[in-house]
Every structure is written in structure tokens, then in C-alpha cells.
Design a protein around this motif. Structure first.
Motif, PDB file in Angstrom:
ATOM      1  N   ILE A  93     -11.038   3.340  -9.568  1.00  0.00           N
ATOM      2  CA  ILE A  93      -9.842   2.526  -9.366  1.00  0.00           C
ATOM      3  C   ILE A  93      -8.939   2.612 -10.591  1.00  0.00           C
ATOM      4  N   ARG A  94      -9.558   2.555 -11.784  1.00  0.00           N
ATOM      5  CA  ARG A  94      -8.772   2.621 -13.019  1.00  0.00           C
ATOM      6  C   ARG A  94      -7.972   3.919 -13.082  1.00  0.00           C
ATOM      7  N   ARG A  95      -8.656   5.044 -12.783  1.00  0.00           N
ATOM      8  CA  ARG A  95      -7.976   6.347 -12.832  1.00  0.00           C
ATOM      9  C   ARG A  95      -6.881   6.442 -11.785  1.00  0.00           C
ATOM     10  N   THR A  96      -7.172   5.944 -10.574  1.00  0.00           N
ATOM     11  CA  THR A  96      -6.186   5.994  -9.487  1.00  0.00           C
ATOM     12  C   THR A  96      -4.940   5.199  -9.857  1.00  0.00           C
ATOM     13  N   LEU A  97      -5.132   3.963 -10.334  1.00  0.00           N
ATOM     14  CA  LEU A  97      -3.985   3.130 -10.697  1.00  0.00           C
ATOM     15  C   LEU A  97      -3.214   3.740 -11.865  1.00  0.00           C
ATOM     16  N   SER A  98      -3.940   4.301 -12.840  1.00  0.00           N
ATOM     17  CA  SER A  98      -3.263   4.951 -13.972  1.00  0.00           C
ATOM     18  C   SER A  98      -2.371   6.080 -13.479  1.00  0.00           C
ATOM     19  N   ASP A  99      -2.920   6.914 -12.576  1.00  0.00           N
ATOM     20  CA  ASP A  99      -2.147   8.036 -12.029  1.00  0.00           C
ATOM     21  C   ASP A  99      -0.919   7.543 -11.275  1.00  0.00           C
ATOM     22  N   VAL A 100      -1.119   6.555 -10.411  1.00  0.00           N
ATOM     23  CA  VAL A 100      -0.023   6.036  -9.597  1.00  0.00           C
ATOM     24  C   VAL A 100       1.085   5.489 -10.501  1.00  0.00           C
ATOM     25  N   LEU A 101       0.690   4.735 -11.536  1.00  0.00           N
ATOM     26  CA  LEU A 101       1.686   4.147 -12.435  1.00  0.00           C
ATOM     27  C   LEU A 101       2.368   5.220 -13.284  1.00  0.00           C
ATOM     28  N   ASN A 102       1.619   6.229 -13.706  1.00  0.00           N
ATOM     29  CA  ASN A 102       2.217   7.321 -14.492  1.00  0.00           C
ATOM     30  C   ASN A 102       3.220   8.123 -13.678  1.00  0.00           C
TER      31      ASN A 102
ATOM     32  N   VAL B 268      -3.836   0.957 -17.977  1.00  0.00           N
ATOM     33  CA  VAL B 268      -4.935   0.282 -17.298  1.00  0.00           C
ATOM     34  C   VAL B 268      -6.169   0.493 -18.164  1.00  0.00           C
ATOM     35  N   GLY B 269      -6.575  -0.565 -18.870  1.00  0.00           N
ATOM     36  CA  GLY B 269      -7.665  -0.423 -19.821  1.00  0.00           C
ATOM     37  C   GLY B 269      -9.028  -0.382 -19.168  1.00  0.00           C
TER      38      GLY B 269
END
Length: 144
Positions: free
Chosen positions: A26-35, A51-52
Motif C-alpha cells: 500500500i505504501r509503495r502504491t500510494l507513493s507512486d500514485v502521489l508522485n 508516505v513514510g
């Protein structure tokens, strides 16, 4: 001794491997989406949000997402409000990546670890603390 500290995390108290794995995904997915600024909210897309960490509840129904805007670009409250406003869209992106039956409910919280890192650095810079750290441990409390 090495195995003792490892077992502490896999016992019933700590998160399971599955919780950790889902949280990291989830962290990686949200980071990608936000980036990539994939969300249809110009205000959110203008923010640089890190996303820490993501912690999942044992049943994986709730994911608590710890976030921090980069370099004080916006107040953390504003970033969290923008994320919360777009929760459903963010959740859709997450559920597309996960093989779970239900996409977890996303809850956004300030990531305090950044403040803690600064505090830790400040403590280490403190001469007295450094002297104390150089002293050999008198009684080892790990066995308790």
C-alpha cells in the motif's frame, strides 16, 4: 541471542508478515500514485507528500497511512485533509494493486518519525548523552 530479538517481532504482539507485506505494498502504491499525480485533485497534486509507513489492522480492513509533506511545502494538516478528501480514489488505486477481497479503509495520520529523527540527532549531539553512550552497560535488561 540473535534469535531472541527476531522472535519478539513475530510473536502475537507485533504485526504479522502478511500485515507488513500488505502495508508495504500500500505504501509503495500510494507513493507512486502521489508522485505521478494520478488523482484528479489539482490541490493534492501540487503537494509533495512522503508516505513514510502504512500499518494494517490484523484483519487488513484498516490501513493507517503515515504521511509528511516534503520540506514543509504545506502544513501536514492540509496534506491529510487533501488525502482524506480523495480517499475513495486513492483506495481504488490501492485495491487495483492488492489481491485482497476488500480494499482496506485508508486513514491518514501525520508521520512523527521525522520529528523523532531530528530529536534523536539533537540528543546525539548533546555531549553528556554521548558520554553516557560510551559507558559500558552495567546491567543488561534484555533478559527481563
Amino acid at each position: 541471542m540473535g534469535t531472541m530479538s527476531k522472535n519478539r517481532f513475530s510473536s502475537g504482539d507485533g504485526p504479522s508478515q502478511r500485515q507488513l507485506r500488505v502495508g508495504e505494498l500500500i505504501r509503495r502504491t500510494l507513493s507512486d500514485v502521489l508522485n505521478r499525480a494520478d488523482i484528479h485533485d489539482p490541490e493534492l497534486n501540487r503537494m509533495s507528500i512522503t508516505v513514510g509507513e502504512v500499518r494494517c489492522s490484523p484483519d487488513l480492513k484498516v490501513a493507517t497511512v503515515y504521511v509528511m509533506p516534503l520540506m514543509g511545502s504545506v502544513k501536514v494538516e492540509e496534506a491529510i485533509a487533501a488525502l482524506a478528501r480523495n480517499k475513495h480514489e486513492l483506495r481504488r488505486h490501492v485495491s487495483a494493486q492488492l489481491t485482497l477481497k476488500y480494499a482496506p479503509d485508508l486513514r491518514f495520520r501525520p508521520d512523527g518519525t521525522f520529528d523523532q529523527l531530528d530529536e534523536t540527532r539533537r540528543l546525539f549531539a548533546d555531549e553528556k548523552v554521548r558520554r553516557d553512550l560510551d559507558q559500558p552497560e552495567a546491567d543488561d535488561e534484555d533478559d527481563a
